[in-house]
Design a protein around this motif. Structure first.
Motif, PDB file in Angstrom:
ATOM      1  N   UNK B 201      47.943 -41.715  -3.470  1.00  0.00           N
ATOM      2  CA  UNK B 201      48.026 -42.671  -2.186  1.00  0.00           C
ATOM      3  C   UNK B 201      46.646 -43.668  -1.083  1.00  0.00           C
ATOM      4  N   UNK B 202      46.238 -43.679  -2.434  1.00  0.00           N
ATOM      5  CA  UNK B 202      45.528 -44.907  -1.859  1.00  0.00           C
ATOM      6  C   UNK B 202      45.646 -46.802  -2.089  1.00  0.00           C
ATOM      7  N   UNK B 203      46.315 -46.465  -3.042  1.00  0.00           N
ATOM      8  CA  UNK B 203      47.357 -47.800  -3.881  1.00  0.00           C
ATOM      9  C   UNK B 203      48.339 -47.527  -3.612  1.00  0.00           C
ATOM     10  N   UNK B 204      49.234 -46.285  -2.477  1.00  0.00           N
ATOM     11  CA  UNK B 204      50.964 -46.584  -2.312  1.00  0.00           C
ATOM     12  C   UNK B 204      49.971 -47.526  -0.523  1.00  0.00           C
ATOM     13  N   UNK B 205      49.577 -47.146   0.297  1.00  0.00           N
ATOM     14  CA  UNK B 205      48.585 -47.461   1.181  1.00  0.00           C
ATOM     15  C   UNK B 205      48.249 -49.366   1.095  1.00  0.00           C
ATOM     16  N   UNK B 206      47.321 -49.181  -0.171  1.00  0.00           N
ATOM     17  CA  UNK B 206      47.268 -50.359  -0.228  1.00  0.00           C
ATOM     18  C   UNK B 206      48.148 -51.162  -0.194  1.00  0.00           C
ATOM     19  N   UNK B 207      50.335 -50.446  -1.192  1.00  0.00           N
ATOM     20  CA  UNK B 207      51.093 -51.944  -1.561  1.00  0.00           C
ATOM     21  C   UNK B 207      51.570 -51.866  -0.264  1.00  0.00           C
ATOM     22  N   UNK B 208      51.724 -50.952   0.552  1.00  0.00           N
ATOM     23  CA  UNK B 208      52.150 -51.450   1.331  1.00  0.00           C
ATOM     24  C   UNK B 208      51.372 -52.324   2.927  1.00  0.00           C
ATOM     25  N   UNK B 209      50.419 -51.521   2.547  1.00  0.00           N
ATOM     26  CA  UNK B 209      49.715 -53.213   3.238  1.00  0.00           C
ATOM     27  C   UNK B 209      49.540 -54.443   3.814  1.00  0.00           C
ATOM     28  N   UNK B 210      49.464 -54.575   1.547  1.00  0.00           N
ATOM     29  CA  UNK B 210      49.422 -55.959   1.058  1.00  0.00           C
ATOM     30  C   UNK B 210      50.676 -56.747   1.303  1.00  0.00           C
ATOM     31  N   UNK B 211      51.566 -55.354   0.733  1.00  0.00           N
ATOM     32  CA  UNK B 211      53.101 -56.843   0.730  1.00  0.00           C
ATOM     33  C   UNK B 211      53.203 -57.082   2.664  1.00  0.00           C
ATOM     34  N   UNK B 212      52.723 -56.034   3.649  1.00  0.00           N
ATOM     35  CA  UNK B 212      52.915 -56.742   4.877  1.00  0.00           C
ATOM     36  C   UNK B 212      52.450 -58.448   5.249  1.00  0.00           C
ATOM     37  N   UNK B 213      50.543 -57.522   5.086  1.00  0.00           N
ATOM     38  CA  UNK B 213      50.258 -59.602   4.444  1.00  0.00           C
ATOM     39  C   UNK B 213      51.031 -60.311   3.526  1.00  0.00           C
ATOM     40  N   UNK B 214      50.854 -60.529   3.259  1.00  0.00           N
ATOM     41  CA  UNK B 214      51.517 -61.381   1.973  1.00  0.00           C
ATOM     42  C   UNK B 214      52.839 -62.132   3.064  1.00  0.00           C
ATOM     43  N   UNK B 215      53.469 -60.609   3.642  1.00  0.00           N
ATOM     44  CA  UNK B 215      54.644 -61.303   4.558  1.00  0.00           C
ATOM     45  C   UNK B 215      54.275 -62.609   5.136  1.00  0.00           C
ATOM     46  N   UNK B 216      53.202 -62.133   6.345  1.00  0.00           N
ATOM     47  CA  UNK B 216      52.523 -62.783   7.567  1.00  0.00           C
ATOM     48  C   UNK B 216      52.153 -63.351   6.629  1.00  0.00           C
ATOM     49  N   UNK B 217      51.208 -64.125   5.126  1.00  0.00           N
ATOM     50  CA  UNK B 217      51.025 -64.970   5.020  1.00  0.00           C
ATOM     51  C   UNK B 217      51.549 -66.286   5.168  1.00  0.00           C
ATOM     52  N   UNK B 218      52.809 -65.650   4.111  1.00  0.00           N
ATOM     53  CA  UNK B 218      54.249 -66.643   4.162  1.00  0.00           C
ATOM     54  C   UNK B 218      55.108 -67.046   4.922  1.00  0.00           C
ATOM     55  N   UNK B 219      55.177 -66.221   6.060  1.00  0.00           N
ATOM     56  CA  UNK B 219      56.269 -66.525   7.030  1.00  0.00           C
ATOM     57  C   UNK B 219      55.393 -67.292   8.376  1.00  0.00           C
ATOM     58  N   UNK B 220      54.253 -66.985   8.371  1.00  0.00           N
ATOM     59  CA  UNK B 220      52.897 -67.862   9.302  1.00  0.00           C
ATOM     60  C   UNK B 220      53.804 -69.705   9.223  1.00  0.00           C
ATOM     61  N   UNK B 221      54.006 -69.625   8.025  1.00  0.00           N
ATOM     62  CA  UNK B 221      54.151 -71.656   8.010  1.00  0.00           C
ATOM     63  C   UNK B 221      55.134 -71.327   8.681  1.00  0.00           C
ATOM     64  N   UNK B 222      56.511 -71.580   8.283  1.00  0.00           N
ATOM     65  CA  UNK B 222      57.885 -71.653   8.826  1.00  0.00           C
ATOM     66  C   UNK B 222      58.182 -71.517  10.115  1.00  0.00           C
ATOM     67  N   UNK B 223      57.250 -69.654  10.769  1.00  0.00           N
ATOM     68  CA  UNK B 223      57.081 -70.008  11.947  1.00  0.00           C
ATOM     69  C   UNK B 223      56.665 -70.705  13.085  1.00  0.00           C
ATOM     70  N   UNK B 224      55.403 -71.159  12.249  1.00  0.00           N
ATOM     71  CA  UNK B 224      54.579 -72.355  12.779  1.00  0.00           C
ATOM     72  C   UNK B 224      55.215 -73.549  12.895  1.00  0.00           C
ATOM     73  N   UNK B 225      56.304 -73.665  12.007  1.00  0.00           N
ATOM     74  CA  UNK B 225      56.995 -75.021  12.461  1.00  0.00           C
ATOM     75  C   UNK B 225      57.755 -74.990  13.098  1.00  0.00           C
ATOM     76  N   UNK B 226      58.490 -73.590  13.238  1.00  0.00           N
ATOM     77  CA  UNK B 226      59.223 -73.393  14.189  1.00  0.00           C
ATOM     78  C   UNK B 226      58.810 -73.714  15.707  1.00  0.00           C
ATOM     79  N   UNK B 227      58.302 -73.345  15.712  1.00  0.00           N
ATOM     80  CA  UNK B 227      57.181 -73.244  17.192  1.00  0.00           C
ATOM     81  C   UNK B 227      56.208 -74.432  17.744  1.00  0.00           C
TER      82      UNK B 227
END
Lengths: 257, 231
Positions: B201-227
């Protein structure tokens, strides 16, 4: 209550099947799902029709014979329950219920809702056993088994081989069944002598039988009437890797097996 | 008698080892790539120096590129084989079917994978090969150099992501990648047999949160540029 049933009718393995509609009238809430089908069949026979063929045996949820998809869920969706233990009180008056057989290449339909689950028997023949030398009955306490191991083995041994895991899996994978059998015997001292060849042979026959692969969706665990855990699949994957490492390279042994 | 399969990677379990192993390697790359990208927030000097460091070490750059190509090829090959077998395993579909317990991500691994694959091809043409026709900005990215005569990655990324449609496709691509990872990052432990009731269960949660962190990390760049937070 009165129900509308859409039941898969298929004359034999070679025929094309199709869903046919039946009315189930005056169904009592205390009937099991199979008893409801018995009543429908009695009416069909009285009218000179062909009764709906389905598998059943113990009717107390321990044999793994009954097997049908009810409204798209193996064993009907009541957690930890086989079809025979599913009661009509879980349905409502006027419901339409779709009933289909398990569908997998490895489980061909024989007739109506009856499938040939012989593939599971062939997987068991490939390694789901322990070899015991003949002789006197060993003392019950000659092989100590720890409580934790005994519990784990028992959890895996609870599998009744109904095939719901295959039926519910989007890939028709038999990993939950095979892993329960592999883990059950690998957890006990009696099974350790053959643990490598067991997992290798059972996985080989599983693959040859035409089951799909595991995508770790967890559907199998959710529909399993004995609530076999996905853990055992991880354990089998581990067993398989260890067996490959220990068994690497062709070698000749003098005894046949 | 030898019980081992003639070819480990022809067995179902063996192919899942390949999926998991290659997937794990690519997850490490995705995390490293994100860390590198985030230097955009440190200004032109940091990202251009980093880019120059990577580009100038040809002895490291090409082995890494070729290894990644090999890894992704194996991942695609085993996915294709597994899918083919899975389709064959159920020749006639159910009339009615309800997915039980299976998460959306776990049921759509093939589609998310295919779309991410297409996205990666575009992404490479956009920023690595720098094909002028696909950046929709009309600027030749090859011609961008900073005062120290290094390739000006900072300006390239800013110009690149100022195109809203390019940014949108990037965000969708990364989103699907993270959907893929939210299942894959925990399923790979299962496939390799490194999961159990205690850590599962811990690995499942880590994978979901990890995916969210990776998503935010990557999209922060185009969003910052557009803003216009990064110019």
């Amino acid at each position: 209550m009165n129900l509308t049933l859409k039941v898969w009718r298929q004359k034999d393995a070679r025929s094309q099947g199709r869903l046919e509609t039946y009315q189930a009238a005056n169904v009592l809430a205390d009937m099991s799902f199979l008893e409801m089908l018995d009543v429908v069949n009695e009416e069909l026979i009285a009218k000179g029709g062909e009764p709906i063929a389905f598998d059943s045996d113990c009717r107390e949820g321990i044999c793994g014979t009954c097997s049908m998809m009810i409204n798209g869920i193996a064993h009907g969706g009541l957690r930890g329950t086989t079809v025979c233990q599913l009661h009509m009180r879980h349905f409502h008056d006027g419901d339409t219920i779709v009933i289909e057989p398990w569908r997998a290449r490895a489980f061909p339909v024989i007739k109506d809702l009856v499938t040939d689950r012989g593939a599971f028997d062939r997987i068991i023949q490939a390694g789901g056993f322990v070899s015991v030398n003949t002789g006197g009955t060993p003392d019950a306490n000659a092989l100590p088994v720890g409580k934790t191991e005994a519990d784990r083995a028992m959890d895996a041994a609870a599998c009744i081989g109904c095939g719901a895991c295959v039926a519910a899996c989007k890939n028709a994978s038999a990993m939950l069944f095979v892993s329960a059998k592999v883990s059950h015997l690998a957890s006990l001292p009696q099974g350790r002598a053959e643990r490598e060849r067991r997992v290798l042979n059972m996985v080989r026959v599983m693959d040859e039988s035409g089951f799909g692969n595991c995508t770790v969706t967890g559907s199998c665990e959710a529909v399993c009437p004995k609530e076999i855990s996905l853990d055992f699949i991880a354990q089998m994957n581990r067993e398989y890797g260890q067996a490959i490492l220990k068994n690497s390279g062709p070698r000749q042994s003098k005894g046949g097996d | 008698m030898n019980h081992a399969p003639r070819n480990l990677f022809c067995s179902s379990v063996g192919k899942k080892y390949l999926m998991a192993g290659t997937g794990a390697a690519m997850v490490l790359f995705v995390i490293g790539h994100m860390a590198g990208n985030l230097q955009m927030f440190l200004g032109p000097e940091a990202i251009n120096r980093y880019g120059h460091f990577l580009q100038s070490n040809v002895e490291l750059l090409w082995p890494v590129r070729l290894s990644l190509l090999a890894i992704i090829s194996v991942h695609i090959w085993s996915a294709a084989k597994l899918t083919q077998e899975n389709r064959a395993a159920r020749p006639s579909a159910y009339e009615q079917w309800q997915p039980t317990a299976a998460s959306y991500a776990s049921r759509t691994m093939l589609m998310s994978g295919i779309i991410v694959g297409i996205f990666i091809v575009y992404h490479l043409l956009h920023y690595t090969v720098m094909v002028k026709a696909v950046n929709f900005a009309g600027t030749d990215f090859h011609s961008l150099t900073d005062p120290e005569h290094r390739h000006d990655i900072y300006r390239m990324v800013v110009i690149g992501f100022q195109q809203p449609l390019v940014s949108l496709f990037y965000i969708v691509g990364v989103g699907l990648l993270c959907l893929h990872l939210s299942h894959g990052m925990s399923a790979m432990f299962q496939s390799l047999g490194w999961k159990n009731r205690a850590c599962g269960p811990c690995l499942d949660r880590a994978a979901r949160w990890g995916a969210v962190v990776i998503f935010l990390g990557y999209v922060s760049i185009p969003i910052s540029i557009l803003l216009r937070l990064i110019q």
